[in-house]
Design an enzyme around this catalytic site. Sequence first.
Site, mmCIF file in Angstrom:
data_model
loop_
_atom_site.group_PDB
_atom_site.id
_atom_site.type_symbol
_atom_site.label_atom_id
_atom_site.label_comp_id
_atom_site.label_asym_id
_atom_site.label_seq_id
_atom_site.Cartn_x
_atom_site.Cartn_y
_atom_site.Cartn_z
ATOM 1 N N SER A 1 0.826 -1.204 0.000
ATOM 2 C CA SER A 1 0.000 0.000 0.000
ATOM 3 C C SER A 1 0.858 1.252 0.000
ATOM 4 C CB SER A 1 -0.867 -0.020 1.265
ATOM 5 O OG SER A 1 -1.433 1.245 1.490
ATOM 6 N N LYS B 1 2.097 -3.300 6.675
ATOM 7 C CA LYS B 1 2.416 -3.525 5.251
ATOM 8 C C LYS B 1 3.930 -3.428 5.033
ATOM 9 C CE LYS B 1 -1.574 -4.428 3.509
ATOM 10 N NZ LYS B 1 -1.867 -5.733 2.927
ATOM 11 N N TYR C 1 -1.658 0.163 10.359
ATOM 12 C CA TYR C 1 -1.889 -0.538 9.091
ATOM 13 C C TYR C 1 -0.660 -0.418 8.183
ATOM 14 C CZ TYR C 1 -3.589 -1.292 4.326
ATOM 15 O OH TYR C 1 -3.731 -1.723 3.022
HETATM 16 P P1 NAD Z 1 -11.174 -6.944 1.148
HETATM 17 O O1 NAD Z 1 -11.403 -6.886 2.610
HETATM 18 O O2 NAD Z 1 -12.312 -6.699 0.238
HETATM 19 O O3 NAD Z 1 -10.517 -8.341 0.747
HETATM 20 C C1 NAD Z 1 -9.692 -9.076 1.627
HETATM 21 C C2 NAD Z 1 -10.167 -10.517 1.593
HETATM 22 O O4 NAD Z 1 -9.342 -11.276 2.472
HETATM 23 C C3 NAD Z 1 -11.607 -10.682 2.081
HETATM 24 O O5 NAD Z 1 -12.304 -11.518 1.191
HETATM 25 C C4 NAD Z 1 -11.459 -11.354 3.458
HETATM 26 O O6 NAD Z 1 -12.567 -12.190 3.735
HETATM 27 C C5 NAD Z 1 -10.158 -12.106 3.274
HETATM 28 N N1 NAD Z 1 -9.419 -12.350 4.530
HETATM 29 C C6 NAD Z 1 -9.169 -11.459 5.520
HETATM 30 N N2 NAD Z 1 -8.444 -12.057 6.481
HETATM 31 C C7 NAD Z 1 -8.223 -13.331 6.076
HETATM 32 C C8 NAD Z 1 -7.524 -14.433 6.635
HETATM 33 N N3 NAD Z 1 -6.908 -14.339 7.827
HETATM 34 N N4 NAD Z 1 -7.488 -15.589 5.937
HETATM 35 C C9 NAD Z 1 -8.110 -15.697 4.735
HETATM 36 N N5 NAD Z 1 -8.795 -14.689 4.173
HETATM 37 C C10 NAD Z 1 -8.846 -13.518 4.828
HETATM 38 O O7 NAD Z 1 -9.970 -5.917 0.832
HETATM 39 P P2 NAD Z 1 -9.450 -5.396 -0.565
HETATM 40 O O8 NAD Z 1 -9.848 -3.961 -0.704
HETATM 41 O O9 NAD Z 1 -9.770 -6.346 -1.636
HETATM 42 O O10 NAD Z 1 -7.885 -5.388 -0.276
HETATM 43 C C11 NAD Z 1 -7.073 -6.523 -0.576
HETATM 44 C C12 NAD Z 1 -5.663 -6.255 -0.113
HETATM 45 O O11 NAD Z 1 -5.166 -5.055 -0.708
HETATM 46 C C13 NAD Z 1 -5.523 -6.074 1.399
HETATM 47 O O12 NAD Z 1 -4.342 -6.716 1.832
HETATM 48 C C14 NAD Z 1 -5.388 -4.574 1.558
HETATM 49 O O13 NAD Z 1 -4.648 -4.216 2.704
HETATM 50 C C15 NAD Z 1 -4.651 -4.188 0.290
HETATM 51 N N6 NAD Z 1 -4.907 -2.787 -0.110
HETATM 52 C C16 NAD Z 1 -6.185 -2.398 -0.349
HETATM 53 C C17 NAD Z 1 -6.436 -1.062 -0.698
HETATM 54 C C18 NAD Z 1 -7.847 -0.596 -0.959
HETATM 55 O O14 NAD Z 1 -8.069 0.614 -1.004
HETATM 56 N N7 NAD Z 1 -8.820 -1.457 -1.160
HETATM 57 C C19 NAD Z 1 -5.374 -0.161 -0.795
HETATM 58 C C20 NAD Z 1 -4.079 -0.615 -0.557
HETATM 59 C C21 NAD Z 1 -3.854 -1.946 -0.216
#
Ligand code: NAD
Length: 345
Positions: free
Chosen positions: A132, A160, A156
């Site tokens: 991120s 990361k 957070y």
């Molecule tokens: P999201 O919450 O929609 O997806 C994460 C998925 O991981 C979910 O389906 C959840 O059920 C699953 N999950 C969580 N903990 C788990 C575990 N211990 N074991 C198995 N599954 C698990 O989030 P997203 O927006 O799709 O983000 C995905 C990744 O990208 C994350 O790591 C997030 O930190 C990173 N990210 C997201 C953004 C954003 O704005 N969406 C920005 C930067 C980084």
Amino acid sequence: MRLNVAGRRSVLVTGGAGYLGSVTCARLIECGYRPVVLDDYSNSHPTVIERIARLTGEPVRCIRGDVRDGALLDDLLAREAVVAAIHFAGLKAVGESASRPFDYWDVNVGGTLSLLRALDRAGVRRLVFSSSAAVYGQSQQLPLAEDSPQAPANPYGHTKLAAERVIADVAATHPDWAAACLRYFNPVGAHPSGLLGEDPRGVPNNLMPYLAQVAVGRRKALTVHGNDYPTFDGTGVRDYIHVLDLADGHIAALRHLQTNPGVHCFNLGTGAGHTVLQLKAAFERACGHALAYRIGPRRAGDVAACVADPTRAREVLGWRATRDLAQMCADTWRWQRMHPAGYPD
Ligand code: NAD
Ligand code: UDP
């Protein structure tokens, strides 16, 4: 090369039922890969997997489980001939990370460690990691390049950065290791079909889903968090990137890792910044009506502006974002209109 029965390269996708993971799974299938999803559905719905299958015409293998469960991972990797993993599973709410540090460190760093250990044991030493822009924190110099100072402003971001560190340390132990840490800026938008999109639980923390819920009548008005920043109109500037462009960045990274061992960090952003009021205006054009808003105080921990320098991804991966703000808003609006209350339970 390890191919499955259908002759497709299988890729383990942790968190593949989530917002970014689901759209990436759809793109993986379109690009000839076979995603094998591991998700505990703690922030997603099983129905997402059916939708990916409907959209692509391919059945999607999904295992329900926790990425911290090493035995489960060993079993999965013994059964599925995967060539690489994409690690989306994690906790992502910046504000919540300050009140739940145990959970954030456990899932984000512990989960990454658990996955690395299992991949290493199985000899699958290829990983794309969801990092991120939060790893940069309050940087004075914009746009942010991959070698900009890293000073996360919240737990957070710390998790990361720590996960990136663990990946680098593990990758240094074996010459086969190839890993890409993709630092996402502000992913928004939805799959153009309207079938896959962002479905936050409770009140959205992020701007785009909040705007979408105001547009569909679920929320009364947007609160703009501060209009006294040193920006074009006083509101915060971010680098919004369409989720499909982001998904394509993962495909480009996977291809790069095939022939490039070591650890590589890439910003995934457009290089262009937009203010809160500019995004609101773009969404109004997409949905065809005005959106109520009020100006509130600044949100704790927010930076005035955060914009990527995406040069490295363009030069090394041959990837760049192609979808503009109008398309991000149009696709978000299609998804929201089709699902005023989010995914059906
Ligand atoms: P999201 O919450 O929609 O997806 C994460 C998925 O991981 C979910 O389906 C959840 O059920 C699953 N999950 C969580 N903990 C788990 C575990 N211990 N074991 C198995 N599954 C698990 O989030 P997203 O927006 O799709 O983000 C995905 C990744 O990208 C994350 O790591 C997030 O930190 C990173 N990210 C997201 C953004 C954003 O704005 N969406 C920005 C930067 C980084
Ligand atoms: N923002 C806002 N109102 C909201 C949510 C966000 O004004 O209800 C602003 C926020 O202050 C920031 C921008 O919108 O300037 C993007 O915020 P978001 O939470 O989407 O992303 P992040 O802050 O994590 O980059």
